[in-house]
Design a protein around this motif. Structure first.
Motif, PDB file in Angstrom:
ATOM      1  N   ASN A 199     -92.252  79.359 -16.885  1.00 54.29           N
ATOM      2  CA  ASN A 199     -92.175  80.804 -17.133  1.00 54.29           C
ATOM      3  C   ASN A 199     -92.667  81.166 -18.530  1.00 54.29           C
ATOM      4  OD1 ASN A 199     -91.103  81.373 -14.604  1.00 54.29           O
ATOM      5  ND2 ASN A 199     -88.981  81.316 -15.310  1.00 54.29           N
ATOM      6  N   GLU A 200     -92.277  80.360 -19.523  1.00 45.73           N
ATOM      7  CA  GLU A 200     -92.608  80.698 -20.909  1.00 45.73           C
ATOM      8  C   GLU A 200     -94.110  80.634 -21.180  1.00 45.73           C
ATOM      9  OE1 GLU A 200     -90.337  76.653 -20.995  1.00 45.73           O
ATOM     10  OE2 GLU A 200     -90.275  78.558 -19.884  1.00 45.73           O
ATOM     11  N   GLN A 234     -95.029  84.063 -20.154  1.00 46.89           N
ATOM     12  CA  GLN A 234     -94.307  85.113 -20.878  1.00 46.89           C
ATOM     13  C   GLN A 234     -94.987  85.503 -22.190  1.00 46.89           C
ATOM     14  OE1 GLN A 234     -91.503  86.711 -19.600  1.00 46.89           O
ATOM     15  NE2 GLN A 234     -92.076  88.106 -21.244  1.00 46.89           N
ATOM     16  N   SER A 243     -95.402  89.408 -23.124  1.00 47.31           N
ATOM     17  CA  SER A 243     -94.704  89.990 -24.269  1.00 47.31           C
ATOM     18  C   SER A 243     -95.669  90.729 -25.180  1.00 47.31           C
ATOM     19  CB  SER A 243     -93.980  88.889 -25.057  1.00 47.31           C
ATOM     20  OG  SER A 243     -92.947  88.313 -24.268  1.00 47.31           O
ATOM     21  N   LYS A 277     -89.780  90.387 -18.280  1.00 51.57           N
ATOM     22  CA  LYS A 277     -89.477  88.976 -18.114  1.00 51.57           C
ATOM     23  C   LYS A 277     -90.001  88.489 -16.770  1.00 51.57           C
ATOM     24  CE  LYS A 277     -87.264  88.344 -21.985  1.00 51.57           C
ATOM     25  NZ  LYS A 277     -87.827  87.482 -23.046  1.00 51.57           N
ATOM     26  N   VAL A 278     -90.840  87.468 -16.799  1.00 52.37           N
ATOM     27  CA  VAL A 278     -91.476  86.973 -15.587  1.00 52.37           C
ATOM     28  C   VAL A 278     -90.659  85.840 -14.979  1.00 52.37           C
ATOM     29  CG1 VAL A 278     -92.911  85.248 -16.764  1.00 52.37           C
ATOM     30  CG2 VAL A 278     -93.673  86.230 -14.590  1.00 52.37           C
ATOM     31  N   VAL A 312     -91.893  90.512 -11.908  1.00 54.97           N
ATOM     32  CA  VAL A 312     -91.302  91.153 -13.092  1.00 54.97           C
ATOM     33  C   VAL A 312     -90.538  92.377 -12.614  1.00 54.97           C
ATOM     34  CG1 VAL A 312     -91.780  92.432 -15.210  1.00 54.97           C
ATOM     35  CG2 VAL A 312     -93.053  90.335 -14.712  1.00 54.97           C
TER      36      VAL A 312
END
Length: 449
Positions: A36-37, A40, A44, A62-63, A83
């Motif tokens: 995810n990050e 992200q 963002s 936030k995905v 999202v």
């Protein structure tokens, strides 16, 4: 439709005020690490509410990866990413005047005319909220391109209104005194009446005819995302960035809006990407960029400036790189020749109009053609270009990724055939045995600097 790409296929879904937005990505190679990050980071950078230059809508964006990934590894199956829309205010659009009037320069009328029905709030699918799915998918594509080829994609704001990063030989920003005098406010930035100016005094004719200045070419070669993100305007030129910021705040103080441009450079692109005729790489890039909401212009390489430069100065002469492959001494073509990437950096510029939704009364017509006054409410960006930067990067990644998979399929098919028939052809029909094809890992030198 809502699907982009042939081999790396992305389908986005969602409206501006529905429960969630997202995408399904098909064609992701198996075996790549993905969490995810990794996605992200770009979401963002795209999210609203980052500063006083953007809409105050507070979405964390936030995905969540729903499928196609297990224990952080892609499976080669479709990847769904979601999202949630959290800060929804559809009541901002529950106004009888909005039921009567199509908003000027918005998609209300065209959507209703096409489908006979439209979303009741916001821009629906025409809203920039739709681009969340693009950015998520682009982050996946960019991750593969970086790992497989070392591709680097950097976009930045190159203008807001009439305030530009100087791009041409002799171009300079307007002086501080001229900028202040234009508005009558020492704290304000230049209005559209104060543009950059060109001073070619002291330059040779050849220097003045260069398509882009040495300084701007150096910026294209060296700019990083870290430099771009140092300011909320996402402009790596400190003086221009502050002027752009003040120009946006000026528009905001007047309940108005202003447009601008985003420049993007793609480094270490493999050569051989793109197709002849209708699917040229620059045509695919143009398609991708002009599909982004609020875009109105696209140019690649020297662009319109190249129409003013003689061919003797504009032609990109070839030279032999250290690795034996061919490069070009200049790169006015923007990394694409004959619709196919040549291994040089690809660079282009995208124009975004001033946002259509403004908090001013506007004289216009109702759906049935009666003249009246529309008052618009809601939360909107006075200028979209700072938040458009990761969207441009995402669409660039999707185009290059799709072209890579197409070329890989062709190369794999050709590799299964015997080479003898090719080797028997005359030299004019095949790659000379001592010449390599490939990218330019060291960047492009400028012989005329």
């Amino acid at each position: 439709m809502s699907t982009f790409g042939q081999h790396f296929r992305v389908t986005t879904y969602g409206e501006s005020h529905c429960a969630s937005v997202g995408c399904i990505v098909d064609g992701v190679p198996p075996g790549m690490t993905l969490r995810n990050e990794d996605v992200q980071v770009q979401l963002s950078r795209r999210r609203p509410g980052q500063s006083d230059l953007t809409t105050p809508r507070d979405e964390k964006d936030k995905v969540t990866i729903q499928s196609g990934v297990e224990q952080g590894i892609t499976l080669g199956t479709p990847i769904a990413m979601l999202v949630q829309n959290q800060d929804q205010r559809p009541h901002d659009y529950k106004d009888e005047t909005l039921d009567l009037y199509p908003r000027p320069s918005h998609a209300d009328w065209t959507y209703l005319d096409k489908y006979g029905v439209k979303a009741s709030s916001g821009g629906g699918r025409s809203s920039a909220r739709e681009t969340i799915g693009r950015v998520a998918a682009g982050a996946v594509a960019e991750r593969y391109l970086a790992q497989a080829f070392g591709v680097e994609i950097v976009a930045f704001v190159s203008s807001v209104g009439a305030v530009h990063i100087p791009r041409f030989p002799g171009e300079q920003l307007a002086s501080d005194s001229a900028a202040k005098a234009a508005t009558g406010d020492a704290a304000a930035a230049p209005t559209s009446s104060v543009d950059n100016h060109i001073d070619t005094n002291g330059m040779t004719e050849e220097e003045a005819e260069e398509a882009l200045s040495k300084e701007f070419r150096a910026l294209l070669n060296e700019v990083t995302r870290a430099q771009v993100d140092k300011t909320d305007i996402r402009c790596p030129h400190p003086v221009a960035a502050e002027r752009m910021r003040q120009r946006i705040l000026l528009a905001k103080s007047r309940n108005d809006s202003i447009g601008g441009t985003v420049t993007c450079v793609i480094r270490r692109v493999p050569s051989g990407l793109g197709e002849p005729c209708f699917d040229k790489l620059e045509a695919k890039l143009g398609h991708a960029m002009l599909s982004i909401p609020a875009t109105k212009a696209f140019e690649i390489g020297s662009g319109f400036r190249g129409t003013e430069v003689p061919g003797s100065r504009h032609n990109d002469a070839f030279y032999k790189r250290a690795d034996g492959s061919l490069g070009t001494l200049t790169n006015w073509s923007g990394g694409v020749q004959g619709g196919i990437s040549n291994g040089e950096d690809i660079y282009f510029r995208v124009g975004f109009k001033s946002p259509a939704t403004i908090s001013q009364n506007q004289t216009t017509a109702t759906y049935d053609g009666k003249e009246g006054v529309l008052a618009t409410r809601g939360r909107h960006d006075p200028c979209v270009v700072p938040r458009a930067v990761p969207i441009v990067e995402a669409m660039a990644a999707l185009v290059i990724m799709d072209a890579v998979l197409a070329q890989d399929a062709r190369s794999m098919a050709a590799a299964r055939l015997p080479r003898e028939p090719i080797l028997a052809l005359p030299n004019s029909m095949r790659m000379p045995s001592k010449v390599k094809a490939g990218g330019n890992p060291e960047g492009n030198p400028e012989a005329r600097d």
